[in-house]
Design a protein around this motif. Structure first.
Motif, PDB file in Angstrom:
ATOM      1  N   LYS A  22      24.957  -0.382 -57.705  1.00  0.00           N
ATOM      2  CA  LYS A  22      24.672   0.960 -57.217  1.00  0.00           C
ATOM      3  C   LYS A  22      25.943   1.602 -56.662  1.00  0.00           C
ATOM      4  N   ASP A  23      26.091   2.901 -56.883  1.00  0.00           N
ATOM      5  CA  ASP A  23      27.245   3.646 -56.381  1.00  0.00           C
ATOM      6  C   ASP A  23      26.970   4.131 -54.960  1.00  0.00           C
ATOM      7  N   ALA A  24      27.822   3.724 -54.009  1.00  0.00           N
ATOM      8  CA  ALA A  24      27.621   4.107 -52.610  1.00  0.00           C
ATOM      9  C   ALA A  24      27.632   5.616 -52.418  1.00  0.00           C
ATOM     10  N   PHE A  25      28.386   6.334 -53.258  1.00  0.00           N
ATOM     11  CA  PHE A  25      28.444   7.788 -53.126  1.00  0.00           C
ATOM     12  C   PHE A  25      27.139   8.468 -53.515  1.00  0.00           C
ATOM     13  N   GLY A  26      26.219   7.705 -54.088  1.00  0.00           N
ATOM     14  CA  GLY A  26      24.934   8.277 -54.457  1.00  0.00           C
ATOM     15  C   GLY A  26      23.912   8.234 -53.336  1.00  0.00           C
ATOM     16  N   TYR A  27      24.324   7.698 -52.185  1.00  0.00           N
ATOM     17  CA  TYR A  27      23.406   7.554 -51.056  1.00  0.00           C
ATOM     18  C   TYR A  27      24.077   8.073 -49.791  1.00  0.00           C
ATOM     19  N   GLU A  28      23.316   8.745 -48.945  1.00  0.00           N
ATOM     20  CA  GLU A  28      23.895   9.361 -47.754  1.00  0.00           C
ATOM     21  C   GLU A  28      23.723   8.536 -46.490  1.00  0.00           C
ATOM     22  N   ASN A  29      22.687   7.713 -46.407  1.00  0.00           N
ATOM     23  CA  ASN A  29      22.429   6.981 -45.173  1.00  0.00           C
ATOM     24  C   ASN A  29      21.674   5.684 -45.444  1.00  0.00           C
ATOM     25  N   PRO A  30      21.611   4.785 -44.457  1.00  0.00           N
ATOM     26  CA  PRO A  30      20.938   3.495 -44.632  1.00  0.00           C
ATOM     27  C   PRO A  30      19.462   3.602 -45.008  1.00  0.00           C
ATOM     28  N   SER A  31      18.787   4.668 -44.572  1.00  0.00           N
ATOM     29  CA  SER A  31      17.354   4.779 -44.875  1.00  0.00           C
ATOM     30  C   SER A  31      17.123   4.920 -46.374  1.00  0.00           C
ATOM     31  N   GLU A  32      18.042   5.593 -47.069  1.00  0.00           N
ATOM     32  CA  GLU A  32      17.899   5.743 -48.519  1.00  0.00           C
ATOM     33  C   GLU A  32      18.048   4.399 -49.213  1.00  0.00           C
ATOM     34  N   ILE A  33      18.994   3.588 -48.722  1.00  0.00           N
ATOM     35  CA  ILE A  33      19.171   2.251 -49.282  1.00  0.00           C
ATOM     36  C   ILE A  33      17.962   1.387 -48.943  1.00  0.00           C
ATOM     37  N   ALA A  34      17.412   1.572 -47.735  1.00  0.00           N
ATOM     38  CA  ALA A  34      16.221   0.815 -47.339  1.00  0.00           C
ATOM     39  C   ALA A  34      15.062   1.121 -48.288  1.00  0.00           C
ATOM     40  N   ASN A  35      14.913   2.389 -48.660  1.00  0.00           N
ATOM     41  CA  ASN A  35      13.853   2.773 -49.599  1.00  0.00           C
ATOM     42  C   ASN A  35      14.093   2.149 -50.971  1.00  0.00           C
ATOM     43  N   ALA A  56      18.383  -9.624 -51.510  1.00  0.00           N
ATOM     44  CA  ALA A  56      19.697  -9.772 -50.873  1.00  0.00           C
ATOM     45  C   ALA A  56      20.597  -8.664 -51.387  1.00  0.00           C
ATOM     46  N   ALA A  57      21.712  -8.458 -50.701  1.00  0.00           N
ATOM     47  CA  ALA A  57      22.637  -7.402 -51.113  1.00  0.00           C
ATOM     48  C   ALA A  57      24.073  -7.837 -50.875  1.00  0.00           C
ATOM     49  N   LEU A  58      24.973  -7.257 -51.641  1.00  0.00           N
ATOM     50  CA  LEU A  58      26.402  -7.505 -51.511  1.00  0.00           C
ATOM     51  C   LEU A  58      27.091  -6.151 -51.508  1.00  0.00           C
ATOM     52  N   ALA A  59      27.843  -5.855 -50.448  1.00  0.00           N
ATOM     53  CA  ALA A  59      28.511  -4.551 -50.336  1.00  0.00           C
ATOM     54  C   ALA A  59      30.002  -4.714 -50.586  1.00  0.00           C
ATOM     55  N   ILE A  60      30.536  -3.865 -51.437  1.00  0.00           N
ATOM     56  CA  ILE A  60      31.975  -3.844 -51.678  1.00  0.00           C
ATOM     57  C   ILE A  60      32.546  -2.655 -50.918  1.00  0.00           C
ATOM     58  N   HIS A  61      33.489  -2.944 -50.043  1.00  0.00           N
ATOM     59  CA  HIS A  61      34.070  -2.021 -49.068  1.00  0.00           C
ATOM     60  C   HIS A  61      33.221  -2.049 -47.800  1.00  0.00           C
ATOM     61  N   LEU A  62      33.850  -2.488 -46.747  1.00  0.00           N
ATOM     62  CA  LEU A  62      33.174  -2.664 -45.470  1.00  0.00           C
ATOM     63  C   LEU A  62      32.587  -1.363 -44.955  1.00  0.00           C
ATOM     64  N   TYR A  63      33.339  -0.269 -45.073  1.00  0.00           N
ATOM     65  CA  TYR A  63      32.825   1.006 -44.569  1.00  0.00           C
ATOM     66  C   TYR A  63      32.002   1.742 -45.628  1.00  0.00           C
ATOM     67  N   LYS A  64      32.570   1.972 -46.791  1.00  0.00           N
ATOM     68  CA  LYS A  64      31.899   2.808 -47.794  1.00  0.00           C
ATOM     69  C   LYS A  64      30.566   2.236 -48.249  1.00  0.00           C
ATOM     70  N   GLY A 123      29.242  -1.057 -46.879  1.00  0.00           N
ATOM     71  CA  GLY A 123      28.588  -1.811 -45.820  1.00  0.00           C
ATOM     72  C   GLY A 123      27.778  -0.973 -44.861  1.00  0.00           C
ATOM     73  N   ARG A 124      28.259   0.246 -44.547  1.00  0.00           N
ATOM     74  CA  ARG A 124      27.547   1.092 -43.573  1.00  0.00           C
ATOM     75  C   ARG A 124      26.133   1.417 -44.048  1.00  0.00           C
ATOM     76  N   LEU A 125      25.928   1.413 -45.359  1.00  0.00           N
ATOM     77  CA  LEU A 125      24.611   1.741 -45.896  1.00  0.00           C
ATOM     78  C   LEU A 125      23.614   0.596 -45.739  1.00  0.00           C
ATOM     79  N   LEU A 126      24.114  -0.601 -45.415  1.00  0.00           N
ATOM     80  CA  LEU A 126      23.242  -1.762 -45.259  1.00  0.00           C
ATOM     81  C   LEU A 126      22.944  -2.071 -43.802  1.00  0.00           C
ATOM     82  N   GLN A 127      23.462  -1.246 -42.876  1.00  0.00           N
ATOM     83  CA  GLN A 127      23.185  -1.466 -41.461  1.00  0.00           C
ATOM     84  C   GLN A 127      21.679  -1.401 -41.192  1.00  0.00           C
TER      85      GLN A 127
END
Length: 278
Positions: free
Chosen positions: A35-48, A57-65, A67-71
């Motif tokens: 999934k492209d991180a730029f396609g999501y604005e906040n963690p709730s969208e990723i949660a959905n 499970a999930a694996l995030a590439i780039h701690l900020y870009k 990872g922040r979406l998996l908080q």
């Protein structure tokens, strides 16, 4: 295992190569979805997304870009550092804070070079370089000037620079002085400040040799008392190199607490005292 890989999706660059590691996972039976991180604005969208796709499970590439979406995610996740994290995003206070928070939730973090790992470890103490040799010292106190929680910072900073596997965690309620501590701690030794309350924790206690502590701790019996920062380091090293002394101190401290500060005994005593008020 259905696995979501959240990343800043670009066809070229190191992150693109990292995303290709999904082939390794699929080769052993995992189902990966990139999934492209730029396609999501906040963690709730990723949660959905996680809920809808039933990712486990999930694996995030780039701690900020990424990872922040998996908080706050309901599934376990790991992080792969990107060069941008260490070279650019780390310079921005808010991004630095977010990245630290993401690391606290992540099950693991991957760095592609020793230098990147060292730079990350200097910023976020929660990344152990060598878990077998990791030593954590907990300073439990109210973060107030009268408690002088910065007393050990300078000498500990020097010790940490020589031996990066040594870390100091300062634990206590966050009052206004906390912000000064946090900033100095971060720049001095990659320190960490947490909010908790010690001889009953099955760990040896080192305390400053002041009347209040000396009244409870017997030196080299139920704990260790130091008079200055240099002696703190000296006693700490002797403790680290002497497992027998550590076991003896822990055992005697536990017995002292059970005899003099038993929760059950205190409860009964207070109940009896209250009965006298009737």
């Amino acid at each position: 295992l259905p696995l979501s890989v959240v990343r800043c999706l670009r066809p070229m660059g190191a992150a693109g190569c990292a995303a290709g590691r999904g082939d390794h996972l699929e080769a052993v039976g995992h189902i990966c979805s990139l999934k492209d991180a730029f396609g999501y604005e906040n963690p709730s969208e990723i949660a959905n997304l996680i809920s809808a796709e039933k990712f486990e499970a999930a694996l995030a590439i780039h701690l900020y870009k990424g990872g922040r979406l998996l908080q706050g995610s309901r599934i376990p996740f790991g992080i792969i550092f990107g060069g941008t994290d260490i070279n650019e995003d780390i310079k921005h206070e808010e991004k630095h804070r977010v990245m630290g928070a993401v690391l606290e939730e992540a099950r693991f973090a991957v760095a592609f070079t020793e230098k990147m790992k060292e730079l990350a470890a200097a910023e976020w103490v929660w990344i152990p370089q060598d878990t077998e040799n990791l030593h954590l010292f907990l300073l439990i106190c109210g973060l107030r000037r009268v408690k002088d929680p910065l007393y050990l910072v300078d000498v500990f900073s020097e010790w940490h620079r020589r031996e990066p596997h040594i870390h100091l965690l300062i634990i206590g309620p966050a009052v206004s002085y906390f912000f000064l501590l946090r900033e100095r701690g971060r720049s001095s030794f990659g320190g960490r400040f947490l909010t908790m309350t010690a001889m009953d924790l099955d760990v040896p206690v080192l305390a400053r040799n002041i009347p209040g502590n000396a009244a409870i701790i017997q030196h080299k019996d139920t704990g260790l008392l130091y008079t200055d920062p240099q002696e703190f380091v000296q006693l700490s090293k002797s403790l680290m190199n002497d497992p027998t002394l550590e076991r003896e101190i822990v055992t005697k401290a536990k017995a002292y607490v059970k005899k003099h500060h038993s929760w059950d005994c205190e409860r009964e005593a207070y109940q009896n005292l209250v009965l006298r008020l009737q």
